[in-house]
Design a protein around this motif. Structure first.
Motif, short mmCIF file in Angstrom:
data_model
loop_
_atom_site.label_atom_id
_atom_site.label_comp_id
_atom_site.label_asym_id
_atom_site.label_seq_id
_atom_site.Cartn_x
_atom_site.Cartn_y
_atom_site.Cartn_z
N ALA A 83 0.81 -1.22 0.00
CA ALA A 83 0.00 0.00 0.00
C ALA A 83 0.84 1.27 0.00
O ALA A 83 0.34 2.34 -0.32
N ASP A 84 2.10 1.15 0.34
CA ASP A 84 2.97 2.31 0.49
C ASP A 84 3.32 2.92 -0.86
O ASP A 84 3.38 2.24 -1.87
N GLU A 85 3.58 4.20 -0.86
CA GLU A 85 3.99 4.93 -2.05
C GLU A 85 5.48 5.24 -1.93
O GLU A 85 5.96 5.61 -0.88
N ILE A 86 6.20 5.08 -3.02
CA ILE A 86 7.64 5.31 -3.03
C ILE A 86 7.97 6.59 -3.79
O ILE A 86 7.39 6.88 -4.81
N GLY A 87 8.93 7.35 -3.25
CA GLY A 87 9.56 8.40 -4.03
C GLY A 87 8.89 9.75 -4.03
O GLY A 87 9.41 10.66 -4.64
N ASP A 88 7.77 9.92 -3.40
CA ASP A 88 7.13 11.22 -3.39
C ASP A 88 7.38 11.89 -2.05
O ASP A 88 7.28 11.28 -1.01
N ALA A 97 0.35 10.63 -7.08
CA ALA A 97 -0.06 10.49 -8.48
C ALA A 97 -0.66 9.12 -8.78
O ALA A 97 -1.51 8.99 -9.63
N SER A 98 -0.21 8.09 -8.07
CA SER A 98 -0.71 6.73 -8.32
C SER A 98 -2.04 6.47 -7.62
O SER A 98 -2.65 5.44 -7.84
N GLY A 99 -2.47 7.37 -6.76
CA GLY A 99 -3.71 7.17 -6.03
C GLY A 99 -3.52 6.48 -4.69
O GLY A 99 -4.47 6.29 -3.95
N ARG A 100 -2.29 6.09 -4.36
CA ARG A 100 -2.01 5.46 -3.08
C ARG A 100 -1.74 6.52 -2.04
O ARG A 100 -1.18 7.56 -2.33
N PRO A 101 -2.09 6.23 -0.78
CA PRO A 101 -1.72 7.17 0.27
C PRO A 101 -0.23 7.05 0.57
O PRO A 101 0.37 6.00 0.38
N LYS A 102 0.37 8.13 1.02
CA LYS A 102 1.77 8.11 1.42
C LYS A 102 1.82 7.62 2.87
O LYS A 102 1.38 8.31 3.78
N TYR A 139 7.74 -5.65 -0.49
CA TYR A 139 8.51 -4.47 -0.12
C TYR A 139 9.18 -3.86 -1.35
O TYR A 139 9.16 -2.65 -1.55
N CYS A 140 9.76 -4.72 -2.17
CA CYS A 140 10.48 -4.24 -3.35
C CYS A 140 9.55 -3.72 -4.45
O CYS A 140 9.88 -2.79 -5.15
N ARG A 141 8.39 -4.32 -4.58
CA ARG A 141 7.49 -3.98 -5.68
C ARG A 141 6.43 -2.97 -5.32
O ARG A 141 5.97 -2.22 -6.17
N GLY A 142 5.97 -2.95 -4.10
CA GLY A 142 4.83 -2.13 -3.72
C GLY A 142 5.02 -0.66 -3.97
O GLY A 142 6.05 -0.09 -3.67
#
Length: 161
Positions: A83-88, A97-102, A139-142
């Motif tokens: 569910a995690d967002e990476i890089g923002d 931007a992906s619609g996922r919560p940070k 962890y790596c893909r999410g």
């Protein structure tokens, strides 16, 4: 019932989770970890401020004597990673931007999450060890898949020959 959770009922559900986590019975602890996962999937934006507590619960119970509790703790960690967002940059819980919560799982807890999962590779239960491997993949893909990059992975990078 829990899947239809709203921002107004979340405090009551989290109070129940707190009571269950304090129990000595593995069934109640396992249920509490499962409820946290359901809260994350049902109300991710409302649940975002509670992610640090969920991570701490999953990490602390990943070393429980009961393999069923370990399995559920891994399940929660994997769900948090997916569910995690990476890089923002920005505030936790804010839409990306992906619609996922940070959620900040990788940003704030990466060392401890990966160490706990790696330690479970040596579990006496093969299902726990296998699930820990899958959680590392989560962890790596999410939060950083094709929907973020817009590109497919070249097959030559994946195939050994």
């Amino acid at each position: 019932f829990i899947q239809s959770i709203s921002v107004h009922s979340l405090p009551a559900v989290l109070a129940l989770v707190e009571t269950l986590l304090a129990s000595k019975q593995w069934q109640q602890v396992r249920a509490a970890l499962a409820i946290l996962e359901i809260c994350l999937s049902s109300a991710p934006y409302s649940f975002a401020p509670h992610v640090p507590v969920a991570v701490e619960a999953a990490l602390s119970f990943s070393t429980n004597d009961c393999v069923r509790v370990q399995f559920q703790a891994i399940q929660l960690l994997a769900a948090l990673c997916r569910a995690d967002e990476i890089g923002d940059d920005g505030a936790l819980g804010v839409s990306s931007a992906s619609g996922r919560p940070k959620l900040g799982v990788r940003q704030h807890h990466s060392n401890r999450v990966l160490a706990a999962l790696a330690q479970l590779f040596n579990s006496r239960c093969s299902k726990v060890a296998g699930h820990a491997c899958l959680a590392i993949v989560a962890y790596c893909r999410g939060g950083n898949g094709k929907e973020n990059s817009g590109e497919s992975v070249d097959k030559q990078l994946l195939l050994p020959f």
